[in-house]
Design an enzyme around this catalytic site. Sequence first.
Site, PDB file in Angstrom:
ATOM      1  N   GLU A 171      40.371  19.954  -1.183  1.00 13.37           N
ATOM      2  CA  GLU A 171      39.460  19.883  -0.010  1.00 13.37           C
ATOM      3  C   GLU A 171      39.910  18.857   0.822  1.00 13.37           C
ATOM      4  O   GLU A 171      39.047  18.292   1.933  1.00 13.37           O
ATOM      5  CB  GLU A 171      37.957  19.566  -0.745  1.00 13.37           C
ATOM      6  CG  GLU A 171      37.512  20.526  -1.602  1.00 13.37           C
ATOM      7  CD  GLU A 171      36.112  20.231  -2.150  1.00 13.37           C
ATOM      8  OE1 GLU A 171      35.520  19.156  -1.774  1.00 13.37           O
ATOM      9  OE2 GLU A 171      35.684  21.005  -3.245  1.00 13.37           O
ATOM     10  N   LYS A 183      24.764  26.725  -1.561  1.00 12.37           N
ATOM     11  CA  LYS A 183      26.093  27.488  -1.546  1.00 12.37           C
ATOM     12  C   LYS A 183      25.814  28.954  -1.457  1.00 12.37           C
ATOM     13  O   LYS A 183      25.392  29.641  -2.620  1.00 12.37           O
ATOM     14  CB  LYS A 183      26.928  27.069  -2.976  1.00 12.37           C
ATOM     15  CG  LYS A 183      27.448  25.591  -2.842  1.00 12.37           C
ATOM     16  CD  LYS A 183      28.204  25.306  -4.110  1.00 12.37           C
ATOM     17  CE  LYS A 183      28.782  24.061  -4.061  1.00 12.37           C
ATOM     18  NZ  LYS A 183      29.408  23.543  -5.288  1.00 12.37           N
TER      19      LYS A 183
END
Length: 444
Positions: free
Chosen positions: A216, A354
């Site tokens: 990330e 999400k």
Amino acid sequence: MIINPKNYEHIFYSRGNPTVEVDLETTLGIFRAAVPSGASTGIYEALELRDNDKSRYLGKGVQQAIKNINEIIAPKLIGLDCREQKKIDNMMVQELDGSKTEWGWSKSKLGANAILAISMAICRAGAAANKTSLYKYVAQLAGKNTEKMILPVPCLNVINGGSHAGNKLSFQEFMIVPVGAPSFKEAMRYGAEVYHTLKSEIKKKYGIDATNVGDEGGFAPNILNAHEALDLLVASIKKAGYENKVKIAMDVAASEFYNSETKTYDLDFKTPNNDKSLVKTGQELVDLYIELVKKYPIISIEDPFDQDDWENYAKLTEAIGKDVQIVGDDLLVTNPTRIEKALEKKACNALLLKVNQIGSITEAIEACLLSQKNNWGVMVSHRSGETEDVFIADLVVALRTGQIKTGAPCRSERNAKYNQLFRIEESLGANGSFAGDKFRLQLN
């Protein structure tokens, strides 16, 4: 009107494995969507369908999901109005797939990755049909105000541990949160400057190899514990000149180091055959979080306990929930039924949203609205395996949640989302305002 949904397997997400991408052909043109993929996934998430054929992509292929789109979903879409988002999502989830668990529709027949790709593409087509932007269209679907819109505070993951890194650090993510900025654009400047300052500090203390980035975009130096990571962040924030303007958030991902037999948490879980000196009970972990919150400017803690440890979630929320956001990710998996249970048990006070955990845009909106109705915070989130698709940038503005996490200001698949938010802020002008330190409040 939908003419022909085309799809391709061979786009890669950021870890070099295939994912589902759809090109939805309509009378207005072609609309594309690609789905992400998580690493530390909750056991209650909707099913991401993989082939498990070890001769292709080591079992990570998505040919079956593609086949399900071609043979089961696509024929039923032809001729439908792309503005009927809820009707189409419900048809895919309930009629064409139909698989269910005690927590609701599981997508285990067609795959959440197949259904979501279509759902996202249809949403984009619906926006075009309504001659509006994606963020305004999704806001309309959710019944939100489209006159004045909210830009989110970015939660930038800058130090990696847990299952995302090869160091000893048990907690998975340490994020910087520029709540004191006057705009999204300035928040990203604050965040980027702290990120680069942190890089210099890590290089000095741990060596140049420690500045390699993870999935990330965050750094994974050889940090041993949370105190060391937090000290490093506080020092970098101060050195960059943003003390009191940039706060800290953590994603513990505690399910990754929970022992369900002994009901304990091993903070040294990445050391094989360790001496168990860092094994904690749930109560000891509660006490650790309280200590950290007193010492450091922490404003949000995600997944502090295992996805089934409702009792300790409730203890922590009662103890510090007034001042600190307690976010359910693996606990809730963007699932309205899990959210209802958490509300009943007072287990947390925020949802991590999400879209691929639940598998359709309609259900993601439902989860968000349920959370907001009960005065929870909602943080829209990427996955650790991402594509260049920027749907969640529009989604966070549409749903007015005031906060997003989509990685460090590094790696193109992360910055793609932040760049889209720059564009949205620019296009909104005076009709957009930055959530800032009010990110936990209802911004409806």
